[in-house]
Design a protein around this motif. Structure first.
Motif, PDB file in Angstrom:
ATOM      1  N   PHE A  24      44.785  35.505  34.123  1.00 27.05           N
ATOM      2  CA  PHE A  24      43.853  36.589  34.442  1.00 27.05           C
ATOM      3  C   PHE A  24      43.224  36.399  35.823  1.00 27.05           C
ATOM      4  O   PHE A  24      42.980  37.375  36.540  1.00 27.05           O
ATOM      5  CB  PHE A  24      42.762  36.662  33.370  1.00 27.05           C
ATOM      6  CG  PHE A  24      43.250  37.174  32.049  1.00 27.05           C
ATOM      7  CD1 PHE A  24      43.339  38.530  31.804  1.00 27.05           C
ATOM      8  CD2 PHE A  24      43.631  36.292  31.044  1.00 27.05           C
ATOM      9  CE1 PHE A  24      43.787  39.019  30.588  1.00 27.05           C
ATOM     10  CE2 PHE A  24      44.080  36.760  29.815  1.00 27.05           C
ATOM     11  CZ  PHE A  24      44.169  38.124  29.590  1.00 27.05           C
ATOM     12  N   SER A  25      42.988  35.169  36.201  1.00 23.97           N
ATOM     13  CA  SER A  25      42.358  34.905  37.493  1.00 23.97           C
ATOM     14  C   SER A  25      43.308  35.165  38.657  1.00 23.97           C
ATOM     15  O   SER A  25      42.865  35.252  39.806  1.00 23.97           O
ATOM     16  CB  SER A  25      41.852  33.461  37.546  1.00 23.97           C
ATOM     17  OG  SER A  25      42.928  32.541  37.437  1.00 23.97           O
ATOM     18  N   GLN A  26      44.602  35.269  38.373  1.00 24.93           N
ATOM     19  CA  GLN A  26      45.593  35.494  39.423  1.00 24.93           C
ATOM     20  C   GLN A  26      45.874  36.982  39.658  1.00 24.93           C
ATOM     21  O   GLN A  26      46.646  37.326  40.551  1.00 24.93           O
ATOM     22  CB  GLN A  26      46.907  34.779  39.064  1.00 24.93           C
ATOM     23  CG  GLN A  26      46.766  33.274  38.897  1.00 24.93           C
ATOM     24  CD  GLN A  26      46.216  32.608  40.134  1.00 24.93           C
ATOM     25  OE1 GLN A  26      46.705  32.831  41.241  1.00 24.93           O
ATOM     26  NE2 GLN A  26      45.178  31.783  39.951  1.00 24.93           N
ATOM     27  N   ILE A  27      45.270  37.834  38.855  1.00 27.79           N
ATOM     28  CA  ILE A  27      45.450  39.278  39.004  1.00 27.79           C
ATOM     29  C   ILE A  27      44.156  39.859  39.539  1.00 27.79           C
ATOM     30  O   ILE A  27      43.099  39.723  38.902  1.00 27.79           O
ATOM     31  CB  ILE A  27      45.807  39.929  37.656  1.00 27.79           C
ATOM     32  CG1 ILE A  27      47.069  39.292  37.070  1.00 27.79           C
ATOM     33  CG2 ILE A  27      46.006  41.435  37.827  1.00 27.79           C
ATOM     34  CD1 ILE A  27      47.436  39.811  35.692  1.00 27.79           C
ATOM     35  N   PRO A  28      44.162  40.494  40.693  1.00 25.49           N
ATOM     36  CA  PRO A  28      42.923  41.024  41.272  1.00 25.49           C
ATOM     37  C   PRO A  28      42.289  42.067  40.362  1.00 25.49           C
ATOM     38  O   PRO A  28      42.970  42.695  39.541  1.00 25.49           O
ATOM     39  CB  PRO A  28      43.366  41.602  42.619  1.00 25.49           C
ATOM     40  CG  PRO A  28      44.844  41.758  42.515  1.00 25.49           C
ATOM     41  CD  PRO A  28      45.332  40.740  41.564  1.00 25.49           C
ATOM     42  N   PRO A  29      40.975  42.293  40.508  1.00 20.83           N
ATOM     43  CA  PRO A  29      40.213  43.033  39.490  1.00 20.83           C
ATOM     44  C   PRO A  29      40.663  44.459  39.241  1.00 20.83           C
ATOM     45  O   PRO A  29      40.746  44.884  38.082  1.00 20.83           O
ATOM     46  CB  PRO A  29      38.774  42.980  40.019  1.00 20.83           C
ATOM     47  CG  PRO A  29      38.885  42.624  41.468  1.00 20.83           C
ATOM     48  CD  PRO A  29      40.107  41.779  41.577  1.00 20.83           C
ATOM     49  N   VAL A  30      40.925  45.236  40.269  1.00 27.40           N
ATOM     50  CA  VAL A  30      41.298  46.638  40.052  1.00 27.40           C
ATOM     51  C   VAL A  30      42.659  46.728  39.365  1.00 27.40           C
ATOM     52  O   VAL A  30      42.849  47.542  38.452  1.00 27.40           O
ATOM     53  CB  VAL A  30      41.306  47.410  41.387  1.00 27.40           C
ATOM     54  CG1 VAL A  30      41.867  48.815  41.210  1.00 27.40           C
ATOM     55  CG2 VAL A  30      39.887  47.482  41.956  1.00 27.40           C
ATOM     56  N   THR A  31      43.590  45.893  39.783  1.00 22.90           N
ATOM     57  CA  THR A  31      44.894  45.853  39.123  1.00 22.90           C
ATOM     58  C   THR A  31      44.737  45.491  37.656  1.00 22.90           C
ATOM     59  O   THR A  31      45.332  46.132  36.778  1.00 22.90           O
ATOM     60  CB  THR A  31      45.818  44.827  39.817  1.00 22.90           C
ATOM     61  OG1 THR A  31      46.003  45.223  41.184  1.00 22.90           O
ATOM     62  CG2 THR A  31      47.161  44.743  39.128  1.00 22.90           C
ATOM     63  N   LEU A  32      43.924  44.492  37.367  1.00 20.19           N
ATOM     64  CA  LEU A  32      43.721  44.059  35.988  1.00 20.19           C
ATOM     65  C   LEU A  32      43.042  45.144  35.159  1.00 20.19           C
ATOM     66  O   LEU A  32      43.431  45.405  34.007  1.00 20.19           O
ATOM     67  CB  LEU A  32      42.882  42.781  35.968  1.00 20.19           C
ATOM     68  CG  LEU A  32      42.648  42.143  34.599  1.00 20.19           C
ATOM     69  CD1 LEU A  32      43.960  41.740  33.957  1.00 20.19           C
ATOM     70  CD2 LEU A  32      41.722  40.928  34.732  1.00 20.19           C
ATOM     71  N   ILE A  33      42.035  45.791  35.716  1.00 17.02           N
ATOM     72  CA  ILE A  33      41.335  46.857  35.000  1.00 17.02           C
ATOM     73  C   ILE A  33      42.282  48.006  34.689  1.00 17.02           C
ATOM     74  O   ILE A  33      42.260  48.575  33.584  1.00 17.02           O
ATOM     75  CB  ILE A  33      40.128  47.351  35.814  1.00 17.02           C
ATOM     76  CG1 ILE A  33      39.031  46.279  35.837  1.00 17.02           C
ATOM     77  CG2 ILE A  33      39.568  48.655  35.239  1.00 17.02           C
ATOM     78  CD1 ILE A  33      37.902  46.578  36.802  1.00 17.02           C
ATOM     79  N   ALA A  34      43.146  48.365  35.646  1.00 16.86           N
ATOM     80  CA  ALA A  34      44.101  49.450  35.423  1.00 16.86           C
ATOM     81  C   ALA A  34      45.054  49.115  34.280  1.00 16.86           C
ATOM     82  O   ALA A  34      45.366  49.968  33.438  1.00 16.86           O
ATOM     83  CB  ALA A  34      44.884  49.728  36.702  1.00 16.86           C
ATOM     84  N   VAL A  35      45.524  47.874  34.235  1.00 17.70           N
ATOM     85  CA  VAL A  35      46.465  47.454  33.187  1.00 17.70           C
ATOM     86  C   VAL A  35      45.774  47.400  31.833  1.00 17.70           C
ATOM     87  O   VAL A  35      46.254  47.971  30.843  1.00 17.70           O
ATOM     88  CB  VAL A  35      47.082  46.086  33.539  1.00 17.70           C
ATOM     89  CG1 VAL A  35      47.898  45.550  32.369  1.00 17.70           C
ATOM     90  CG2 VAL A  35      47.949  46.195  34.788  1.00 17.70           C
ATOM     91  N   VAL A  36      44.640  46.718  31.770  1.00 14.68           N
ATOM     92  CA  VAL A  36      43.923  46.571  30.500  1.00 14.68           C
ATOM     93  C   VAL A  36      43.454  47.935  29.991  1.00 14.68           C
ATOM     94  O   VAL A  36      43.561  48.234  28.789  1.00 14.68           O
ATOM     95  CB  VAL A  36      42.727  45.612  30.663  1.00 14.68           C
ATOM     96  CG1 VAL A  36      41.863  45.609  29.408  1.00 14.68           C
ATOM     97  CG2 VAL A  36      43.216  44.203  30.960  1.00 14.68           C
ATOM     98  N   GLY A  37      42.962  48.769  30.890  1.00 17.20           N
ATOM     99  CA  GLY A  37      42.490  50.094  30.486  1.00 17.20           C
ATOM    100  C   GLY A  37      43.587  50.942  29.872  1.00 17.20           C
ATOM    101  O   GLY A  37      43.381  51.594  28.834  1.00 17.20           O
ATOM    102  N   GLN A  38      44.766  50.936  30.486  1.00 17.05           N
ATOM    103  CA  GLN A  38      45.864  51.742  29.949  1.00 17.05           C
ATOM    104  C   GLN A  38      46.387  51.175  28.632  1.00 17.05           C
ATOM    105  O   GLN A  38      46.803  51.925  27.737  1.00 17.05           O
ATOM    106  CB  GLN A  38      46.981  51.857  30.984  1.00 17.05           C
ATOM    107  CG  GLN A  38      46.574  52.710  32.174  1.00 17.05           C
ATOM    108  CD  GLN A  38      47.678  52.879  33.193  1.00 17.05           C
ATOM    109  OE1 GLN A  38      48.702  53.493  32.925  1.00 17.05           O
ATOM    110  NE2 GLN A  38      47.469  52.316  34.385  1.00 17.05           N
ATOM    111  N   ALA A  39      46.362  49.841  28.495  1.00 15.13           N
ATOM    112  CA  ALA A  39      46.780  49.232  27.231  1.00 15.13           C
ATOM    113  C   ALA A  39      45.803  49.580  26.104  1.00 15.13           C
ATOM    114  O   ALA A  39      46.213  49.910  24.981  1.00 15.13           O
ATOM    115  CB  ALA A  39      46.889  47.717  27.391  1.00 15.13           C
TER     116      ALA A  39
END
Length: 246
Positions: A24-39
């Motif tokens: 999780f720390s290797q994925i920048p925040p906006v990218t991570l939020i986009a992925v988690v949000g869509q999941a």
């Protein structure tokens, strides 16, 4: 409106595993939020007043129905858990570098919103043109969902960067047998996915490529960068990145 099934499917579980493997720390925040949000949206853990196919985008429901919210909502919905999985894995591989090295998180968040709109508008325009040229109203009615268009737009950016860093270079083997120049990979993937993935939206993927190319090569890119700067107060220097400079 049909009821959205609650709970993760196999694709969501595979996505969780892949994200955890990356870290999780290797994925920048906006990218991570986009992925988690869509999941979470696909799994039903984010409550919304529509079913996924209620917000699909087509030329008919935009040009005739004036349902403009579909231009955004259709992109974050997916038809199946594996559709979500493949889109998000591809998105992570492209978005990480763009967010970290080119945009920064605030700029990248605004860029994703603008690119989503641009991809959807391009899809609608292509569908309307195909209807006019081929006289087949099916192109107006064909309704699409998914983040694939945005993923292909990002692929156009990353391919441009790779080609600038390594001019004339060749990128990855496809099925272990075919080496392709950097500049051709995005078009090759468009063709391969069309033949290898039944039901995939060729027009949607093409719209994403054209939106990415428009951002790179036309005044559309200057307009997008100007809007981003107005919103975030941070200027972008996309050509410095896309031409291979750090």
């Amino acid at each position: 409106m049909s009821e959205r099934r609650r709970g993760p499917g196999l694709g969501v579980l595979l996505l969780c595993y892949e994200v955890a493997s990356i870290g999780f720390s290797q994925i920048p925040p906006v990218t991570l939020i986009a992925v988690v949000g869509q999941a979470l949206l696909y799994s039903g853990y984010i409550s919304v007043p529509w079913d996924r196919w209620d917000v699909c985008v087509s030329a008919e429901n935009i040009l005739n129905g004036k349902e403009y919210s579909r231009l955004f909502l259709s992109a974050v919905e997916h038809g199946s858990d594996m559709h979500l999985y493949y889109n998000m894995i591809s998105f992570i591989s492209k978005a990480r570098g763009l967010e970290q090295d080119m945009f920064g998180s605030c700029n990248f968040a605004v860029f994703l919103l603008l690119m989503t709109l641009l991809c959807s508008v391009t899809y609608v325009a292509l569908s309307a043109i195909l209807f006019r040229v081929l006289h087949d109203y099916a192109y107006m009615k064909t309704c699409a969902i998914g983040f694939s268009g945005v993923v292909f737009a990002l692929k156009a950016l990353t391919t441009k960067r790779e080609d600038a860093v390594n001019p004339g270079g060749r990128l990855r083997e496809i099925d272990g047998s075919l080496n392709l120049p950097f500049q051709n990979t995005v078009w090759s993937e468009l063709i391969l996915i069309y033949f290898l993935v039944p039901g995939s939206s060729f027009v949607g993927h093409l719209a994403g490529i054209l939106a990415g190319m428009a951002y790179i090569h036309t005044p559309v890119g200057d307009l997008v960068d100007h809007i981003i700067a107005m919103v975030t107060g941070e200027r972008l220097y996309r050509w410095s990145y896309l031409m291979g400079y750090t």
